[in-house]
Design a protein around this motif. Structure first.
Motif, short mmCIF file in Angstrom:
data_model
loop_
_atom_site.label_atom_id
_atom_site.label_comp_id
_atom_site.label_asym_id
_atom_site.label_seq_id
_atom_site.Cartn_x
_atom_site.Cartn_y
_atom_site.Cartn_z
N PRO A 234 -29.73 44.24 23.62
CA PRO A 234 -31.06 44.41 23.02
C PRO A 234 -30.95 44.90 21.58
CG PRO A 234 -30.58 46.24 24.48
CD PRO A 234 -29.44 45.27 24.63
N THR A 235 -32.00 44.65 20.82
CA THR A 235 -32.10 45.14 19.45
C THR A 235 -33.40 45.91 19.31
OG1 THR A 235 -30.86 43.23 18.62
CG2 THR A 235 -32.13 44.52 17.01
N ALA A 236 -33.28 47.21 19.08
CA ALA A 236 -34.48 48.06 18.96
C ALA A 236 -35.13 47.86 17.60
CB ALA A 236 -34.11 49.52 19.16
N ASN A 237 -36.46 47.75 17.61
CA ASN A 237 -37.19 47.63 16.36
C ASN A 237 -38.65 47.95 16.63
OD1 ASN A 237 -37.72 47.13 13.68
ND2 ASN A 237 -37.90 44.92 13.93
N PHE A 238 -39.32 48.56 15.67
CA PHE A 238 -40.73 48.88 15.83
C PHE A 238 -41.35 49.16 14.47
CE2 PHE A 238 -38.69 53.02 15.89
CZ PHE A 238 -39.55 53.84 15.19
N GLY A 288 -45.21 68.87 9.27
CA GLY A 288 -43.76 68.88 9.38
C GLY A 288 -43.18 67.51 9.15
N ASN A 289 -41.87 67.43 9.12
CA ASN A 289 -41.14 66.17 9.00
C ASN A 289 -40.53 65.84 10.36
OD1 ASN A 289 -41.58 65.84 6.15
ND2 ASN A 289 -40.07 67.46 5.82
N TYR A 290 -40.85 64.66 10.85
CA TYR A 290 -40.42 64.26 12.20
C TYR A 290 -39.61 62.97 12.13
CZ TYR A 290 -44.15 67.52 13.48
OH TYR A 290 -44.95 68.63 13.60
N THR A 291 -38.66 62.84 13.04
CA THR A 291 -37.87 61.62 13.17
C THR A 291 -38.17 60.97 14.51
OG1 THR A 291 -36.08 62.47 11.79
CG2 THR A 291 -35.57 60.61 13.22
N VAL A 307 -37.27 56.19 12.54
CA VAL A 307 -38.24 56.15 11.44
C VAL A 307 -38.72 57.58 11.20
CG1 VAL A 307 -40.58 55.46 10.79
CG2 VAL A 307 -39.02 53.77 11.72
N ASN A 308 -38.91 57.94 9.93
CA ASN A 308 -39.37 59.28 9.58
C ASN A 308 -40.89 59.31 9.43
OD1 ASN A 308 -36.77 60.45 9.45
ND2 ASN A 308 -36.46 59.60 7.40
#
Length: 624
Positions: A234-238, A288-291, A307-308
């Motif tokens: 699989p290749t993750a992408n969003f 805040g900054n989230y990943t 993605v940040n």
């Protein structure tokens, strides 16, 4: 008892009239007409081995126990369409139709087995009413959209594992083969390590993000017997709808992964999975900054993408989230966009919902399950279930958060729940068909409206002393009392009745005034300062009553059937939920009223059918 066999029919159809039974329609060729049409109320008719093409509907049956077997149907609007039927659909091939199989109302007990449905333009199989009881297995689906079912009841999507050649050529009969024309269907990419032709993971048939009571699975999905599944990576992408903005920030995530059948989302970078939905929504409530990490899998191989998300300081004074019960679920709604943030499965027929003052726990009355769901609002999970009376509908919480009061319509009682133990500590008999409930600001009284019925036209309000859990007074409030609200100073109670709003003086427990609001008012609330009353009317309007003059000072058009209404703790906004109507395709909306000007400042469509409404407390204003 007729046999209609071996005919070639162009630009026509075969029609069985009503109440005809035991007929055989077999080996006919029908094109460019209306196919085979079986009218109401016959039994044991058989449609066998026909070839039907370019018709409005291949086979339509409004009939009991029709045996539909071995037909080949192509290029029709509907391949097979059933209504009011418990028919069997077996070993048919349906190609290039708009909808392969369409099930209308009262199709209970239908068996759909051994069919091949390919290249449907809209959907392979549709059941908008989903009244349950269907057995659907050993079918080959290969459509862009294979299933579209309405929220509803239990169906069975696989047989028990039985040795025998299945429709995909494997050695066991089990579930269905789930393919897509682009090769990304579950059965095309799911792993089968033991090579038995059954996928190693169950297949989630469908998941309506708004109606979560029934999420159905094929527990024995068929897969190809080739080795392709074990070698697929699989290749993750969003994509994210937004990657920065002020708190609270609502983000919709859209999965674009390839060859994935399992999705794990970590929204805040703490290494813990927050969602397994393919396309989730998440609300970032603090700056805040989230990943964000999506890990996509086909059951053996995985891939991740990051993605940040940057969330800034809050700029709005309004906390934009509400709770709405709907179709077996408890949903968190963003009133700014109408987005469903999350839905929690509760009991059947949820209606009233209330939140304790500190915002940490919500209580939902499940009318169809005769219980109350206790929900941890920090995790949006059901932590307990409390058995109450028959048909619980509305819920109210004491000001100190220690007691929850629930009206039971069919038991003519009010249940008292201790929130420390989540147990019923008292059951208080009230009047006939209790419908509404409110607690006085000092917590000493509970007011219950008794709607009554034709046989027992009671039309009263029961006043419960919370110290003794006994009814100490009964007030005749007017015909069919429903909604009830207490003023902040506790001196007045407002009750909606069939034609007007009654004003009760709590010192004397008598009606001291009535306010005409025209047609069948429903729910009612009082603003935090006690200066205005807002009434959801039965004529598409919200009425605003001045509590000094006890007159309607304005009315606001909000849409069809306004029934649920709530005011924010700061009193600046009133939210009204409308249920919609046939004229507007049953569009459900939240209307936002600006109380400073008493105007509708926004109308937001929501994708749920509302049962109850409660404001989510602002985390910056509630006590800890």
């Amino acid at each position: 008892m007729n046999n209609v066999t071996g005919n070639t029919i162009e630009n026509g159809s075969i029609i069985l009239g009503s109440e005809l039974s035991g007929n055989l329609i077999a080996e006919n060729k029908i094109s460019n007409g209306e196919g085979v049409h079986i009218s109401c109320c016959g039994r044991n008719n058989t449609v066998l081995g026909n070839t039907i093409s370019n018709c409005s509907t291949g086979i339509y049956a409004y009939d009991q126990e029709v045996d539909i077997r071995n037909n080949r149907i192509n290029n029709c609007d509907y391949g097979i369409r059933l209504a009011m039927s418990s028919s069997g659909i077996d070993n048919n091939t349906i190609l290039n139709c708009d909808v392969g199989i369409h099930l209308d109302d009262a199709c209970i007990g239908v068996e759909i087995i051994n069919n091949t449905i390919i290249s449907s333009a809209e959907c392979g199989i549709v059941d908008q009413y989903n009244e349950g009881g269907k057995r659907i297995y050993n079918n080959y689906f290969n459509n862009t959209v294979n299933v579209r079912f309405g929220a509803g009841r239990e169906n069975t999507w696989n047989s028990s594992l039985t040795r025998g050649t299945n429709i995909a050529g494997g050695p066991y009969i089990g579930g269905n083969f789930w393919a897509k024309p682009d090769g990304t269907g579950f059965s095309q990419i799911c792993v089968d390590l033991d090579k038995n032709g059954i996928g190693d993971l169950p297949y989630k048939i469908y998941e309506d993000p708004y109606n979560v009571y029934e999420v159905e699975f094929d527990y024995l999905p068929l897969v190809s017997m080739s080795s392709l599944q074990n070698s697929v990576t699989p290749t993750a992408n969003f994509t994210a709808s937004v990657t920065n903005g002020p708190a609270p920030l609502v983000v919709k995530f859209t999965d674009l992964s390839k060859n994935a059948v399992v999705w794990n989302w970590d929204f805040d970078g703490d290494g813990i999975s927050d969602s397994k939905k393919q396309n989730p929504v998440y609300a970032y409530k603090t700056p805040g900054n989230y990943t964000v990490n999506l890990t996509a899998s086909n059951g053996i191989n995985t891939s991740s993408k990051f993605v940040n998300i940057t969330v800034g300081k809050r700029v709005s004074s309004t906390w934009p989230f509400v709770y709405i019960t709907n179709n077996g679920a408890f949903s968190v709604i963003d009133t700014t966009t109408g987005t469903v943030i999350t839905s929690v499965k509760v009991g059947r027929g949820p209606k009233g919902v209330a939140v304790v003052p500190n915002g940490k726990t919500a209580y939902v009355a499940n009318s169809g399950s005769n219980n109350v769901s206790v929900i941890d609002t920090s995790t949006n999970t059901v932590t307990d279930t409390v058995k109450v009376g028959d048909n619980p509908s509305e819920v109210a919480v004491s000001p100190d958060g220690k007691k929850v009061y629930v009206v039971n319509e069919d038991s003519n009682t009010t249940s008292v729940i201790d929130t420390a133990t989540n147990t019923v500590t008292a059951t208080v008999p009230v009047g006939n068909t209790p419908m509404g409930i409110a607690v006085s600001p000092d917590g000493t009284k509970v007011y219950v409206t008794n709607y009554g019925n034709t046989n027992t036209p009671e039309y009263t309000v029961s006043v419960i002393d919370t110290a003794t859990n006994m009814v100490t007074s009964t007030v005749h409030a007017g015909e069919h009392p429903w909604g009830v609200a207490v003023t902040p100073d506790g001196t007045k109670v407002y009750v909606t009745t069939y034609y007007y709003v009654s004003v009760i003086d709590t010192a004397t427990n008598t009606v001291i005034a009535t306010v005409d609001v025209r047609k069948r008012p429903n729910k009612v609330i009082v603003n935090p300062t006690g200066t205005k009353v807002y009434v959801a009317g039965g004529d598409d309007f919200v009425y605003v009553i001045d509590t000094v003059t006890r007159k309607v000072i304005t009315r606001l058009h909000v849409g069809k059937y306004p029934e649920e209404i709530a005011v924010t703790p700061n009193g600046k906004k009133v939210y009204v939920v409308t249920r919609g109507s046939y004229e507007n395709n049953y569009s459900n909306n939240i209307s936002v009223i600006d109380t400073s000007s008493d105007t509708v400042s926004a109308t937001v469509n929501i994708d749920v059918s509302p049962g109850g409404l409660a404001i989510i407390p602002d985390p910056e204003s509630v006590f800890q």
